[in-house]
Write a protein that holds these residues in place. Structure first.
Motif, PDB file in Angstrom:
ATOM      1  N   ARG A  92       0.818  -1.222   0.000  1.00  0.00           N
ATOM      2  CA  ARG A  92       0.000   0.000   0.000  1.00  0.00           C
ATOM      3  C   ARG A  92       0.848   1.268   0.000  1.00  0.00           C
ATOM      4  NH1 ARG A  92       0.279  -1.717   5.251  1.00  0.00           N
ATOM      5  NH2 ARG A  92       0.705  -0.136   6.850  1.00  0.00           N
ATOM      6  N   THR A  93       2.121   1.163   0.381  1.00  0.00           N
ATOM      7  CA  THR A  93       2.965   2.354   0.472  1.00  0.00           C
ATOM      8  C   THR A  93       4.210   2.286  -0.399  1.00  0.00           C
ATOM      9  OG1 THR A  93       4.078   1.375   2.396  1.00  0.00           O
ATOM     10  CG2 THR A  93       2.243   2.879   2.832  1.00  0.00           C
ATOM     11  N   ALA A  94       4.478   1.140  -1.013  1.00  0.00           N
ATOM     12  CA  ALA A  94       5.699   0.972  -1.811  1.00  0.00           C
ATOM     13  C   ALA A  94       5.700   1.916  -3.006  1.00  0.00           C
ATOM     14  CB  ALA A  94       5.811  -0.468  -2.285  1.00  0.00           C
ATOM     15  N   PRO A  95       6.872   2.431  -3.386  1.00  0.00           N
ATOM     16  CA  PRO A  95       6.943   3.330  -4.544  1.00  0.00           C
ATOM     17  C   PRO A  95       6.581   2.614  -5.835  1.00  0.00           C
ATOM     18  CG  PRO A  95       9.146   2.699  -3.807  1.00  0.00           C
ATOM     19  CD  PRO A  95       8.188   2.208  -2.771  1.00  0.00           C
ATOM     20  N   LEU A  96       5.914   3.341  -6.729  1.00  0.00           N
ATOM     21  CA  LEU A  96       5.521   2.791  -8.027  1.00  0.00           C
ATOM     22  C   LEU A  96       6.527   3.125  -9.116  1.00  0.00           C
ATOM     23  CD1 LEU A  96       1.662   3.365  -8.172  1.00  0.00           C
ATOM     24  CD2 LEU A  96       2.846   1.171  -8.356  1.00  0.00           C
ATOM     25  N   GLU A  97       7.237   4.227  -8.969  1.00  0.00           N
ATOM     26  CA  GLU A  97       8.184   4.680  -9.979  1.00  0.00           C
ATOM     27  C   GLU A  97       9.558   4.872  -9.346  1.00  0.00           C
ATOM     28  OE1 GLU A  97       7.212   4.693 -12.978  1.00  0.00           O
ATOM     29  OE2 GLU A  97       5.037   4.587 -12.661  1.00  0.00           O
ATOM     30  N   LEU A  98      10.577   4.879 -10.216  1.00  0.00           N
ATOM     31  CA  LEU A  98      11.944   5.051  -9.734  1.00  0.00           C
ATOM     32  C   LEU A  98      12.117   6.387  -9.019  1.00  0.00           C
ATOM     33  CD1 LEU A  98      14.843   4.027  -9.574  1.00  0.00           C
ATOM     34  CD2 LEU A  98      15.268   5.142 -11.775  1.00  0.00           C
ATOM     35  N   SER A  99      11.473   7.435  -9.532  1.00  0.00           N
ATOM     36  CA  SER A  99      11.599   8.746  -8.897  1.00  0.00           C
ATOM     37  C   SER A  99      11.066   8.713  -7.468  1.00  0.00           C
ATOM     38  CB  SER A  99      10.846   9.800  -9.718  1.00  0.00           C
ATOM     39  OG  SER A  99       9.476   9.446  -9.853  1.00  0.00           O
ATOM     40  N   GLU A 100       9.990   7.943  -7.253  1.00  0.00           N
ATOM     41  CA  GLU A 100       9.431   7.810  -5.914  1.00  0.00           C
ATOM     42  C   GLU A 100      10.381   7.033  -5.011  1.00  0.00           C
ATOM     43  OE1 GLU A 100       5.548   6.130  -6.105  1.00  0.00           O
ATOM     44  OE2 GLU A 100       4.848   7.523  -7.629  1.00  0.00           O
ATOM     45  N   LEU A 101      11.043   6.023  -5.580  1.00  0.00           N
ATOM     46  CA  LEU A 101      12.024   5.262  -4.805  1.00  0.00           C
ATOM     47  C   LEU A 101      13.155   6.169  -4.344  1.00  0.00           C
ATOM     48  CD1 LEU A 101      13.264   2.577  -3.784  1.00  0.00           C
ATOM     49  CD2 LEU A 101      14.369   2.386  -6.029  1.00  0.00           C
ATOM     50  N   GLY A 102      13.646   7.026  -5.251  1.00  0.00           N
ATOM     51  CA  GLY A 102      14.728   7.936  -4.897  1.00  0.00           C
ATOM     52  C   GLY A 102      14.361   8.867  -3.768  1.00  0.00           C
ATOM     53  N   ARG A 103      13.148   9.413  -3.815  1.00  0.00           N
ATOM     54  CA  ARG A 103      12.703  10.322  -2.755  1.00  0.00           C
ATOM     55  C   ARG A 103      12.532   9.582  -1.433  1.00  0.00           C
ATOM     56  NH1 ARG A 103       9.688  12.638  -7.110  1.00  0.00           N
ATOM     57  NH2 ARG A 103       7.882  11.325  -6.645  1.00  0.00           N
ATOM     58  N   LEU A 104      12.066   8.337  -1.518  1.00  0.00           N
ATOM     59  CA  LEU A 104      11.825   7.569  -0.302  1.00  0.00           C
ATOM     60  C   LEU A 104      13.126   7.234   0.418  1.00  0.00           C
ATOM     61  CD1 LEU A 104       9.779   6.065   1.501  1.00  0.00           C
ATOM     62  CD2 LEU A 104      10.104   4.064   0.019  1.00  0.00           C
ATOM     63  N   VAL A 105      14.092   6.678  -0.313  1.00  0.00           N
ATOM     64  CA  VAL A 105      15.339   6.254   0.343  1.00  0.00           C
ATOM     65  C   VAL A 105      16.226   7.436   0.698  1.00  0.00           C
ATOM     66  CG1 VAL A 105      15.275   3.996  -0.762  1.00  0.00           C
ATOM     67  CG2 VAL A 105      16.546   5.852  -1.854  1.00  0.00           C
ATOM     68  N   ALA A 106      15.892   8.643   0.214  1.00  0.00           N
ATOM     69  CA  ALA A 106      16.655   9.832   0.584  1.00  0.00           C
ATOM     70  C   ALA A 106      16.223  10.383   1.941  1.00  0.00           C
ATOM     71  CB  ALA A 106      16.499  10.909  -0.486  1.00  0.00           C
ATOM     72  N   ARG A 107      15.094   9.950   2.441  1.00  0.00           N
ATOM     73  CA  ARG A 107      14.649  10.413   3.756  1.00  0.00           C
ATOM     74  C   ARG A 107      15.642   9.933   4.805  1.00  0.00           C
ATOM     75  NH1 ARG A 107       8.371   8.763   4.122  1.00  0.00           N
ATOM     76  NH2 ARG A 107       8.792   9.332   6.304  1.00  0.00           N
ATOM     77  N   PRO A 108      16.107  10.819   5.676  1.00  0.00           N
ATOM     78  CA  PRO A 108      17.193  10.477   6.612  1.00  0.00           C
ATOM     79  C   PRO A 108      16.937   9.224   7.435  1.00  0.00           C
ATOM     80  CG  PRO A 108      16.775  12.833   6.629  1.00  0.00           C
ATOM     81  CD  PRO A 108      15.688  12.225   5.790  1.00  0.00           C
ATOM     82  N   GLU A 109      15.720   9.073   7.959  1.00  0.00           N
ATOM     83  CA  GLU A 109      15.453   7.927   8.826  1.00  0.00           C
ATOM     84  C   GLU A 109      15.481   6.606   8.043  1.00  0.00           C
ATOM     85  OE1 GLU A 109      11.303   9.432   7.632  1.00  0.00           O
ATOM     86  OE2 GLU A 109      13.363  10.182   7.865  1.00  0.00           O
ATOM     87  N   ILE A 110      15.068   6.668   6.771  1.00  0.00           N
ATOM     88  CA  ILE A 110      15.070   5.457   5.950  1.00  0.00           C
ATOM     89  C   ILE A 110      16.488   5.142   5.483  1.00  0.00           C
ATOM     90  CG2 ILE A 110      14.184   4.400   3.839  1.00  0.00           C
ATOM     91  CD1 ILE A 110      11.666   6.052   4.171  1.00  0.00           C
ATOM     92  N   ALA A 111      17.212   6.169   5.044  1.00  0.00           N
ATOM     93  CA  ALA A 111      18.598   5.971   4.609  1.00  0.00           C
ATOM     94  C   ALA A 111      19.446   5.399   5.733  1.00  0.00           C
ATOM     95  CB  ALA A 111      19.185   7.285   4.110  1.00  0.00           C
ATOM     96  N   GLN A 112      19.233   5.881   6.938  1.00  0.00           N
ATOM     97  CA  GLN A 112      19.991   5.400   8.084  1.00  0.00           C
ATOM     98  C   GLN A 112      19.674   3.932   8.369  1.00  0.00           C
ATOM     99  OE1 GLN A 112      22.468   6.728   9.737  1.00  0.00           O
ATOM    100  NE2 GLN A 112      22.608   4.927  11.084  1.00  0.00           N
TER     101      GLN A 112
END
Length: 219
Positions: A92-112
């Motif tokens: 329900r929350t997974a990114p659908l496009e590569l651009s969305e993936l990039g924004r998601l994994v760039a979030r500090p808490e997720i990247a960490q």
């Protein structure tokens, strides 16, 4: 099992493993790569429950192939990665496009969190395997003695098209794209006994894509 029935099983097993497949691979490099012994990759596919979802069996196949052989790479299992990043990669929350993936994994808490589990690269796979252009018919009935008898000729084209984008977590950039295409014609002639010649296009696409990923990331 009668001798005749056993012969049917043996013939099927031999021919079911054959088939002619042609493969095409492409690669575009957008950045430098390399991986250390303590680092790993995570291989993911689209997880939304619709027609565009990447087959989980294909993602698992690529993961297993990438983690084996003399040139193997450490791979964080799909389930282990999703559990560690819950709930960001759930359907329900997974990114659908590569651009969305990039924004998601760039979030500090997720990247960490990704760094904590040792993942250096995320490999994002999109694609499908389809059965096309089916022709002919095959009819079967129970003959005397209780054994099946089939007559006819059935053929179809199998097509596997997959693309993998490799995302560098450390530098927050896409470092390259790889593609693997496989085509093959399967056919089943039958005069009493069906003799299937199966083109295993998905397995071929899996093997070539996994080998590309290992070579690409090794730099």
């Amino acid at each position: 099992m009668t001798r005749k029935a056993l012969l049917v099983v043996v013939v099927f097993a031999v021919f079911a493993s054959t088939g002619c497949v042609s493969s095409t691979i492409q690669q575009v490099r957008q950045g430098e790569t390399g991986i250390l012994g303590h680092e790993a990759i995570a291989i993911l596919g689209r997880r939304h429950k619709n027609r565009d979802e990447t087959r989980q069996s294909f993602v698992e196949c690529v993961s297993n192939r990438a983690a084996t052989g003399s040139d193997s790479i450490s791979v964080i299992g799909d389930k282990a990665f999703l559990d560690s990043l819950f709930p960001w990669f759930e359907p329900r929350t997974a990114p659908l496009e590569l651009s969305e993936l990039g924004r998601l994994v760039a979030r500090p808490e997720i990247a960490q969190r990704i760094k904590e589990i040792g993942v250096r690269y995320i490999v994002w796979i999109e694609g499908t395997t389809e059965r096309r252009d089916q022709a002919g018919t095959l009819q079967c009935a129970v003959a005397s003695g209780g054994l099946p008898a089939c007559f006819g000729f059935l053929s179809w084209e199998g097509a596997s098209d997959y693309e993998a984008t490799i995302w560098d977590i450390s530098n927050q950039i896409s470092v390259g794209k790889l593609s693997s295409e496989a085509r093959g014609v399967s056919f089943v002639p039958a005069v009493i006994v069906p003799l299937p010649f199966i083109a295993r296009v998905q397995a071929s696409a899996c093997n070539t894509l996994a080998d590309q990923i290992k070579s690409f990331i090794a730099g």
